[in-house]
Design an enzyme around this catalytic site. Structure first.
Site, mmCIF file in Angstrom:
data_model
loop_
_atom_site.group_PDB
_atom_site.id
_atom_site.type_symbol
_atom_site.label_atom_id
_atom_site.label_comp_id
_atom_site.label_asym_id
_atom_site.label_seq_id
_atom_site.Cartn_x
_atom_site.Cartn_y
_atom_site.Cartn_z
ATOM 1 N N ALA A 59 0.850 -1.187 0.000
ATOM 2 C CA ALA A 59 0.000 0.000 0.000
ATOM 3 C C ALA A 59 0.884 1.235 0.000
ATOM 4 C CB ALA A 59 -0.882 0.013 1.241
ATOM 5 N N MET A 60 0.251 2.409 -0.163
ATOM 6 C CA MET A 60 1.031 3.641 -0.245
ATOM 7 C C MET A 60 0.310 4.774 0.478
ATOM 8 S SD MET A 60 3.738 5.116 -1.261
ATOM 9 C CE MET A 60 3.985 6.810 -0.773
ATOM 10 N N GLU A 61 1.089 5.478 1.299
ATOM 11 C CA GLU A 61 0.536 6.443 2.252
ATOM 12 C C GLU A 61 0.305 7.842 1.687
ATOM 13 O OE1 GLU A 61 3.722 5.139 2.373
ATOM 14 O OE2 GLU A 61 5.158 6.626 3.058
ATOM 15 N N ASN A 62 0.035 8.003 0.392
ATOM 16 C CA ASN A 62 -0.171 9.328 -0.189
ATOM 17 C C ASN A 62 -1.063 10.193 0.694
ATOM 18 O OD1 ASN A 62 0.963 8.124 -2.635
ATOM 19 N ND2 ASN A 62 -1.032 7.114 -2.747
ATOM 20 N N HIS A 117 -0.657 0.963 9.419
ATOM 21 C CA HIS A 117 0.680 1.404 9.007
ATOM 22 C C HIS A 117 0.578 2.654 8.124
ATOM 23 C CE1 HIS A 117 4.941 0.717 7.733
ATOM 24 N NE2 HIS A 117 4.512 1.327 6.638
ATOM 25 N N GLU A 118 -0.249 2.579 7.091
ATOM 26 C CA GLU A 118 -0.347 3.725 6.167
ATOM 27 C C GLU A 118 -0.944 4.928 6.882
ATOM 28 O OE1 GLU A 118 1.387 3.139 3.700
ATOM 29 O OE2 GLU A 118 1.322 0.949 3.770
ATOM 30 N N HIS A 153 1.655 6.679 8.961
ATOM 31 C CA HIS A 153 2.584 7.486 8.152
ATOM 32 C C HIS A 153 2.162 8.950 8.084
ATOM 33 C CE1 HIS A 153 5.781 5.101 6.510
ATOM 34 N NE2 HIS A 153 5.020 4.256 5.845
ATOM 35 N N GLU A 169 10.087 4.436 7.744
ATOM 36 C CA GLU A 169 9.598 3.049 7.653
ATOM 37 C C GLU A 169 9.855 2.249 8.925
ATOM 38 O OE1 GLU A 169 7.469 2.388 5.704
ATOM 39 O OE2 GLU A 169 7.743 3.738 4.013
HETATM 40 N N1 B3K Z 1 5.921 3.700 1.495
HETATM 41 C C1 B3K Z 1 5.382 2.627 0.727
HETATM 42 C C2 B3K Z 1 6.406 1.814 0.008
HETATM 43 C C3 B3K Z 1 6.819 2.369 -1.286
HETATM 44 C C4 B3K Z 1 7.702 1.394 -2.036
HETATM 45 C C5 B3K Z 1 8.263 1.977 -3.268
HETATM 46 N N2 B3K Z 1 8.991 0.993 -4.040
HETATM 47 C C6 B3K Z 1 4.542 1.712 1.560
HETATM 48 C C7 B3K Z 1 4.823 1.732 2.998
HETATM 49 O O1 B3K Z 1 5.875 1.391 3.482
HETATM 50 O O2 B3K Z 1 3.953 2.140 3.732
HETATM 51 ZN ZN ZN Z 2 5.614 2.369 5.316
#
Ligand code: B3K
Ligand code: ZN
Length: 876
Positions: free
Chosen positions: A268-271, A303-304, A307, A326
């Protein structure tokens, strides 16, 4: 889509501040079936007055259509474009505006970084360096800008248009298209940018922050998945509450969105305000998702969310600092799960991952400190070392400073750095300053790669009533002593904890945290009136290997009595390991194998211990994996380990058959629910079923088949299928076919179908995997599907490491295919060969041959190049 890649390493020591900052950026996306136009208008400011520096923006796979400087069109002599940059040699030493229009092709983007399509919807993935595939930019985390984003797209195909922040305007055009404008009030690095466009269903909810603000929560999924979102929503609400209670951290926007997509390279990604998730970590329903899936979803959502403060509000100065966000965020999600479920179970699970994956990475040519010194491709450094060992290092602060001291450090960290892009040193300084302690030596955890090894030995003096424990760290020549907290307890004859006092004035406790800072230190406990049995490194207080020679009787004793549940489990694992290695020696000498009676008895005690929680019990009844056992050897004994481990499992199944069956029956009645008690019952029951099925008799097959057909939840169904897949019965094939027909239209469940077959330990597994590669539902384009078969099979030690090398060859073929389409996934997959030097000469040669074949391949991505060149130790 691969262009000639630059394989030069980038070094942490070369960090320089950016020459320019971007204060604001206004983006305009016109999404079309053919090409997408991205229009960007940036306000740029030189860092220092009177500087004469060229402006060098990052950009890849972009077609520049027009460029304007302060409103004036630039002609081609005024700038320079190459494959990776847009350079303006002459820019004034004051703020200016730069406007560009570029063309991109998301529908051709198979690497899944930048803007791409998944199931006909558009989505983005920008971390680490994907934003440069969307528009020209200073694509580095220490450049933080305010973003506004307008998205224009066909209304019927893309009714939902999302980006970061708040929706501020929207409207319709008269050609069937519509548009939405989003504004994010928080300055952010480009890696946190996100855009989503598609036909999506919204599962909505809300959260009231402790200061009384109402936040709208939205989980966006493909319409057919509308009934699989509630657990994700509740997980988010729990995480939001927990972060307020534990760290005093509140959410800061009026809306928080999560979008589930089917094609995603990671979890997943925390945008900011708009997380994009692998659907695997959002969607669940009792009949489609296992208990572990439910826990995984809760953990990744948390987790996200976490962030938002550790990563977004305070971000990384450069990518070498990745563990700053992280390691810290993994630690936070681990603590959250420890609070939501069971601290002991979670700790054991985390340590198992650390030991099997991170300790192995430390032994490989890709070994690196949690803060790496160099990289060729940043995406290769989203590793278990940066994440999981990084989390262990954060845990060390808490173990050393206590929970309150850790919280003081966190508070100071946010007070000092909110809105900034900072370093691991800044974090360490906040911890030290808030607690007035010296953490200079602690920096070695960031500098030094490798797993520290500590030898322990104890001396009891019956007359003086003292117990002296000596700890010695083995520090490789080029490294220096670590600062290691070792939590220690001493058990008396009855299994009770003795009261421990180190100094006259200090309070007595049953667990003392010793601080090992020197190469060797002795700690003496007073008033110890009987010969104690030590329980060392309780709750796994540091990410190290601790050697302490223990008799089997002592291990059995700790296994039965230790008040620290982690160490109780640990004693059982060590016991099992000793037993397996002794049997291995017998196996290698051609002797008949016989199971150690004391071990079998210790297992029986666990089976009969009614006070033990089912989840812990099930972990205690699980033998160390072949992968883990192999790591403990100078040369992995692939076939011997397999044979011996199978022998032990089968023996335990036979000897305790009545108990396994009783446990199975006692726990099978419990109706399905998502409660901890019900989960514990299922874990225990399914562990019992696995043992029972080792016997592969008509009755045991029948038991598994009944559970397979009758269960109302995926945990039980998948477990039963796994049991059947490891039998030679007729029911095996029938169950595989039945499951396929039942779930062929649910991609996440179909992934399980591929995985279960890839984990089988029967000798036909390789042929089966080869056949599955040709299956109509198999594709390398979808990372989850590719992982479900290829990555899972590559972890099946005995089957993947076949002595004929055929599995290696197949694996390398797949790596080369993926290299051309999705280098990130290719590089993950090729990493299994990193361990080639740990095997026998024959397997070494076979793996090395594949690595050589890969590195000679033309157009190798830098992702794969970096891993393979390090593996082969190629210089340059
Ligand atoms: N920050 C993203 C991971 C991005 C990976 C890029 N190759 C997910 C996370 O650790 O929450
Ligand atoms: Zn992360």
């Amino acid at each position: 889509m691969i262009y000639q890649e630059n394989t030069q390493a980038i070094y942490r020591k070369d960090y320089q501040q950016p020459d320019f900052f971007i204060d604001s950026v206004d983006l305009h996306f016109s999404l079309d079936e053919d090409v997408t136009l991205v229009h960007s208008r940036m306000t740029i400011r030189p860092r220092t007055e009177n500087q004469k520096k060229p402006l060098i923006l990052n950009g890849e796979l972009l077609v520049l259509k027009s460029l304007k400087f302060n409103g004036h069109v630039l002609n081609a002599t005024q700038y320079h474009v190459d494959k990776t940059h847009l350079t303006l040699p002459n820019v004034p030493a004051e703020a200016f505006e730069l406007e560009s229009i570029v063309e991109i092709k998301p529908q051709e983007n198979t690497a899944l970084t930048g803007l791409y399509q998944s199931s006909g919807n558009y989505c983005t993935q920008c971390e680490a360096e994907g934003f440069r595939r969307i528009t020209y930019f200073l694509d580095r985390p220490d450049v933080m800008a305010r973003y506004t984003t307008t998205i224009v797209a066909d209304k019927s195909r893309y009714p939902v248009l999302l980006s970061n922040g708040n929706r501020v305007e929207y409207g319709e055009l008269n050609d069937g298209r519509h548009w939405v404008k989003w504004a994010d009030p928080f300055p952010k690095p480009s890696y946190l940018f996100a855009l989503v466009a598609g036909n999506l269903y919204c599962h909505g909810g809300k959260f009231t922050t402790r200061s009384g603000r109402e936040v709208r929560l939205e989980i966006w999924v493909e319409p057919q998945n509308h009934d699989q979102c509630e657990h994700a929503l509740q997980s988010l609400q729990k995480a939001m509450r927990w972060d307020e209670e534990r760290f005093g951290l509140e959410y800061d926007l009026d809306i928080y969105m999560i979008v589930a997509v089917g094609d995603f390279n990671m979890g997943a990604m925390e945008n900011k305000g708009l997380n994009v998730f692998n659907a695997k970590f959002v969607l669940c329903r009792p009949d489609t998702a296992t208990d572990d899936d439910y826990e995984g979803i809760e953990a990744v959502i948390a987790h996200e969310y976490f962030h938002n403060w550790t990563g977004n509000r305070v971000t990384c100065r450069d990518w070498f600092q990745l563990t700053l966000k992280e390691g810290l965020t993994v630690f936070r999600d681990q603590q959250f799960t420890e609070d939501m479920t069971s601290a002991a179970v979670k700790r054991i699970q985390d340590v198992r991952i650390l030991r099997s994956a991170q300790f192995a990475e430390d032994q490989s040519p890709m070994a690196h400190p949690i803060r790496p010194e160099s990289y060729i491709e940043m995406n290769n450094f989203y590793t278990v070392t940066v994440y999981n060992k990084g989390a262990e290092v954060i845990r060390l602060y808490q173990t050393l400073l206590g929970k309150d001291g850790f919280r003081r450090g966190m508070d100071l960290y946010f007070q000092r750095h909110d809105g900034q892009a900072v370093t691991c040193d800044d974090f360490r300084a906040a911890m030290a300053d808030a607690n007035q302690v010296d953490l200079t030596q602690f920096e070695r955890w960031y500098d030094q790669a490798g797993t520290p090894v500590v030898e322990a030995s104890g001396v009891y003096d019956a007359t003086a009533k003292t117990y002296a424990l000596t700890l010695r760290q083995q520090v490789p020549e080029h490294l220096q002593a670590w600062h290691i907290p070792v939590a220690v307890g001493l058990l008396g004859k009855e299994g009770q904890d003795l009261s421990l006092q180190l100094e006259e004035t200090a309070p007595a406790k049953t667990t003392q945290v010793l601080e090992l800072r020197e190469l060797e230190q002795t700690f003496t406990f007073k008033n110890i009136s009987e010969l104690p049995i030590p329980s060392l490194l309780r709750h796994f207080s540091a990410p190290i290997k601790l050697n302490f020679s223990c008799q089997r009787q002592e291990l059995a004793f700790l296994m039965a009595h230790d008040s620290d549940p982690f160490n109780r489990w640990e004693a059982g694992q060590q016991f099992a390991q000793q037993v397996i290695f002794d049997l291995l020696a017998d196996w290698q000498a051609g002797k008949t194998l016989q199971l150690d009676a004391l071990f079998s008895e210790a297992v029986l005690k666990i089976l009969q211990d009614d006070k033990l929680d089912g989840s812990i019990k099930s972990l205690m009844l699980t033998l160390p994996t072949e992968n883990f056992l192999g790591q403990q050897q100078a040369e992995v004994a692939v076939d011997g380990l397999f044979a011996v481990r199978q022998f032990v499992l089968k023996q335990l199944a036979e000897v305790h058959y009545a108990e396994w069956l009783a446990i199975y029956r006692a726990n099978h009645q419990m109706p399905y629910s998502n409660s901890a008690t019900a989960i514990a019952c299922r874990r225990l029951k399914n562990t019992a079923l696995h043992y029972i099925c080792r016997l592969d008799t008509p009755e045991t097959v029948n038991l598994a088949e009944k559970q397979f057909k009758q269960s109302d939840n995926m945990t039980d169904q998948q477990s039963a299928l796994m049991c059947l897949v490891n039998t030679f019965s007729e029911e095996r094939g029938q169950a595989i076919e039945y499951f396929y027909q039942q779930w062929r239209h649910n991609p996440l469940v179909l992934d399980k179908w591929f995985s279960v077959q890839a984990t089988s330990y029967l000798p036909d597994t390789f042929d089966n995997v080869k056949a599955l590669l040709q299956h109509q539902d198999f594709t390398l384009k979808n990372p989850n599907r590719a992982r479900s078969l290829i990555a899972v099979f590559s972890q099946n030690q005995a089957q993947f490491h076949r002595a004929d090398g055929l599995a290696y060859q197949l694996h390398a073929d797949i790596v080369l295919q993926l290299n051309a389409t999705n280098p990130q996934i290719a590089s993950r997959f090729v990493s299994v060969f990193n361990h080639w030097r740990r095997f026998d000469a024959n397997r070494q040669a076979l793996m090395q041959a594949q690595l050589n074949r890969i590195i000679q391949h033309p157009n190798l991505s830098k992702d794969v190049y970096e891993v393979v060149s390090k593996s082969l130790n190629v210089k340059g």
